[in-house]
Design a protein around this motif. Structure first.
Motif, PDB file in Angstrom:
ATOM      1  N   MET A  29       1.202  -1.244   0.156  1.00 52.68           N
ATOM      2  CA  MET A  29      -0.337  -0.014  -0.101  1.00 52.68           C
ATOM      3  C   MET A  29       0.714   1.080  -0.087  1.00 52.68           C
ATOM      4  SD  MET A  29      -3.305  -0.630   0.096  1.00 52.68           S
ATOM      5  CE  MET A  29      -4.454  -1.739   0.736  1.00 52.68           C
ATOM      6  N   GLU A  30       0.444   2.373  -0.668  1.00 52.57           N
ATOM      7  CA  GLU A  30       0.930   3.584  -0.523  1.00 52.57           C
ATOM      8  C   GLU A  30      -0.066   4.946  -0.089  1.00 52.57           C
ATOM      9  OE1 GLU A  30       3.430   3.889  -4.631  1.00 52.57           O
ATOM     10  OE2 GLU A  30       1.858   4.328  -4.616  1.00 52.57           O
ATOM     11  N   PHE A  38      -5.220   9.619   1.999  1.00 49.41           N
ATOM     12  CA  PHE A  38      -5.329   8.115   1.397  1.00 49.41           C
ATOM     13  C   PHE A  38      -4.314   6.881   1.027  1.00 49.41           C
ATOM     14  CE2 PHE A  38      -6.888  11.097  -1.200  1.00 49.41           C
ATOM     15  CZ  PHE A  38      -8.443  11.671  -1.951  1.00 49.41           C
ATOM     16  N   GLU A  39      -4.959   5.849   1.797  1.00 48.26           N
ATOM     17  CA  GLU A  39      -4.096   4.247   1.313  1.00 48.26           C
ATOM     18  C   GLU A  39      -4.476   4.094  -0.260  1.00 48.26           C
ATOM     19  OE1 GLU A  39      -4.202   0.639   4.676  1.00 48.26           O
ATOM     20  OE2 GLU A  39      -5.878   1.264   3.671  1.00 48.26           O
ATOM     21  N   LEU A  40      -4.043   3.961  -1.083  1.00 47.08           N
ATOM     22  CA  LEU A  40      -4.030   3.394  -2.182  1.00 47.08           C
ATOM     23  C   LEU A  40      -3.277   1.657  -2.105  1.00 47.08           C
ATOM     24  CD1 LEU A  40      -2.965   7.127  -3.570  1.00 47.08           C
ATOM     25  CD2 LEU A  40      -5.483   5.714  -3.047  1.00 47.08           C
ATOM     26  N   ASP A  41      -3.871   1.437  -3.442  1.00 48.13           N
ATOM     27  CA  ASP A  41      -3.459  -0.118  -3.557  1.00 48.13           C
ATOM     28  C   ASP A  41      -2.102   0.137  -4.798  1.00 48.13           C
ATOM     29  OD1 ASP A  41      -4.632  -0.418  -6.188  1.00 48.13           O
ATOM     30  OD2 ASP A  41      -5.682  -2.098  -5.260  1.00 48.13           O
ATOM     31  N   ASP A  42      -1.372  -0.977  -5.079  1.00 50.31           N
ATOM     32  CA  ASP A  42      -0.725  -0.703  -6.765  1.00 50.31           C
ATOM     33  C   ASP A  42      -1.542  -0.124  -7.603  1.00 50.31           C
ATOM     34  OD1 ASP A  42      -1.692  -3.270  -7.095  1.00 50.31           O
ATOM     35  OD2 ASP A  42      -0.253  -4.623  -7.737  1.00 50.31           O
ATOM     36  N   ALA A  74     -12.724   7.925  -3.015  1.00 49.35           N
ATOM     37  CA  ALA A  74     -12.883   8.059  -4.044  1.00 49.35           C
ATOM     38  C   ALA A  74     -13.147   6.928  -4.940  1.00 49.35           C
ATOM     39  CB  ALA A  74     -11.104   8.263  -4.547  1.00 49.35           C
ATOM     40  N   GLU A  75     -14.118   6.740  -5.815  1.00 49.31           N
ATOM     41  CA  GLU A  75     -14.279   5.870  -6.753  1.00 49.31           C
ATOM     42  C   GLU A  75     -13.350   6.089  -7.838  1.00 49.31           C
ATOM     43  OE1 GLU A  75     -18.784   6.429  -7.395  1.00 49.31           O
ATOM     44  OE2 GLU A  75     -19.395   6.721  -5.393  1.00 49.31           O
ATOM     45  N   THR A  76     -12.604   6.176  -7.649  1.00 44.35           N
ATOM     46  CA  THR A  76     -11.533   6.036  -8.956  1.00 44.35           C
ATOM     47  C   THR A  76     -10.409   6.031  -8.528  1.00 44.35           C
ATOM     48  OG1 THR A  76     -11.651   8.331  -9.585  1.00 44.35           O
ATOM     49  CG2 THR A  76     -13.401   7.718 -11.150  1.00 44.35           C
ATOM     50  N   GLU A  77      -9.237   5.667  -9.413  1.00 43.41           N
ATOM     51  CA  GLU A  77      -8.256   6.003  -9.553  1.00 43.41           C
ATOM     52  C   GLU A  77      -8.128   6.950  -8.499  1.00 43.41           C
ATOM     53  OE1 GLU A  77      -5.824   5.305 -12.859  1.00 43.41           O
ATOM     54  OE2 GLU A  77      -6.713   2.898 -12.907  1.00 43.41           O
ATOM     55  N   VAL A  78      -6.468   7.292  -7.624  1.00 40.46           N
ATOM     56  CA  VAL A  78      -6.086   8.848  -7.252  1.00 40.46           C
ATOM     57  C   VAL A  78      -5.092   9.402  -7.711  1.00 40.46           C
ATOM     58  CG1 VAL A  78      -5.685   9.638  -5.056  1.00 40.46           C
ATOM     59  CG2 VAL A  78      -7.398   8.052  -5.115  1.00 40.46           C
ATOM     60  N   GLU A  79      -5.168  10.469  -8.663  1.00 42.48           N
ATOM     61  CA  GLU A  79      -3.695  10.547  -9.071  1.00 42.48           C
ATOM     62  C   GLU A  79      -3.285  11.375  -8.131  1.00 42.48           C
ATOM     63  OE1 GLU A  79      -4.510  12.201 -12.930  1.00 42.48           O
ATOM     64  OE2 GLU A  79      -5.417  10.327 -13.400  1.00 42.48           O
ATOM     65  N   PHE A 130     -20.190  -1.651  -2.736  1.00 38.29           N
ATOM     66  CA  PHE A 130     -18.709  -2.267  -2.929  1.00 38.29           C
ATOM     67  C   PHE A 130     -17.925  -1.732  -2.848  1.00 38.29           C
ATOM     68  CE2 PHE A 130     -22.569  -3.796  -5.880  1.00 38.29           C
ATOM     69  CZ  PHE A 130     -22.382  -5.737  -5.061  1.00 38.29           C
ATOM     70  N   TYR A 131     -17.181  -1.815  -1.800  1.00 39.16           N
ATOM     71  CA  TYR A 131     -15.712  -1.347  -2.048  1.00 39.16           C
ATOM     72  C   TYR A 131     -15.034  -2.350  -2.086  1.00 39.16           C
ATOM     73  CZ  TYR A 131     -16.274   2.470   1.583  1.00 39.16           C
ATOM     74  OH  TYR A 131     -16.605   4.297   1.679  1.00 39.16           O
ATOM     75  N   PRO A 132     -13.041  -1.569  -2.554  1.00 41.48           N
ATOM     76  CA  PRO A 132     -12.426  -2.802  -2.179  1.00 41.48           C
ATOM     77  C   PRO A 132     -12.153  -3.756  -1.473  1.00 41.48           C
ATOM     78  CG  PRO A 132     -11.461  -0.476  -2.723  1.00 41.48           C
ATOM     79  CD  PRO A 132     -12.833  -0.194  -2.311  1.00 41.48           C
ATOM     80  N   GLN A 133     -11.746  -3.597  -0.088  1.00 39.59           N
ATOM     81  CA  GLN A 133     -12.055  -4.572   0.402  1.00 39.59           C
ATOM     82  C   GLN A 133     -13.290  -5.485   0.291  1.00 39.59           C
ATOM     83  OE1 GLN A 133     -12.633  -0.949   0.940  1.00 39.59           O
ATOM     84  NE2 GLN A 133     -10.888  -0.910   3.112  1.00 39.59           N
ATOM     85  N   GLY A 134     -14.538  -5.828  -0.111  1.00 38.91           N
ATOM     86  CA  GLY A 134     -15.731  -6.039  -0.772  1.00 38.91           C
ATOM     87  C   GLY A 134     -16.937  -5.959  -0.039  1.00 38.91           C
TER      88      GLY A 134
END
Length: 158
Positions: free
Chosen positions: A1-2, A15-19, A45-50, A97-101
């Motif tokens: 995580m980043e 933010f906590e972001l995956d790869d 955030a529902e989209t990629e975080v830049e 729906f979240y990235p975790q489930g």
């Protein structure tokens, strides 16, 4: 995580972001309050975080900000989670729906997380969706996100 800390107008975003730059946890801090990606705010955030390279922070700085932001919910969480003990059979409504489930609302104050892979992709030819009642067994607690953890999940009714 980043981990990212970004400033926008009069707000600070963490933010906590995956790869793939998908947010798993998020905090928005203003001079008056903070909002988080868990109940009751559900701000994620529902989209990629830049972000820019200089916005990266360490996990410790993020966790300090996270614990500070969720501290106002911790006492309520400690009370309500005791209504859902490991092994209990529960039902709730699929809310998002979240990235975790799948995030499932068990009652007015308590939410659960279930692995998306446990549930069918479709029900009666329609995709699994918000508002469907899910049954499962309490398997533990996600203390980081203040969620009851569920397994052995099934669709209870549509």
């Amino acid at each position: 995580m980043e981990y990212i800390k970004s400033f926008f107008e009069d707000e600070i975003y963490y933010f906590e972001l995956d790869d793939q730059q998908i947010a798993y946890r998020q905090i928005v801090v203003t001079d008056r309050d903070s909002r988080v990606s868990i109940a009751p705010d559900f701000m994620l955030a529902e989209t990629e975080v830049e972000y820019e390279p200089d916005e990266k922070i360490g996990v410790v700085e993020f966790e300090i900000a996270w614990e500070s932001a969720i501290s106002k919910y911790r006492k309520q969480w400690d009370y309500y989670k005791q209504q859902y003990l490991p092994g209990d059979s529960v039902t709730g409504v699929l809310r998002m729906f979240y990235p975790q489930g799948c995030v499932i609302q068990l009652d007015e104050h308590t939410y659960a997380i279930a692995d998306r892979a446990m549930l069918p992709e479709e029900i009666d030819g329609l995709p699994l969706g918000i508002g469907i009642v899910i049954a499962g067994k309490v398997s533990g607690y996600d203390e980081q996100n203040l969620w009851v953890q569920l397994d052995q999940c099934t669709v209870d009714h549509v």
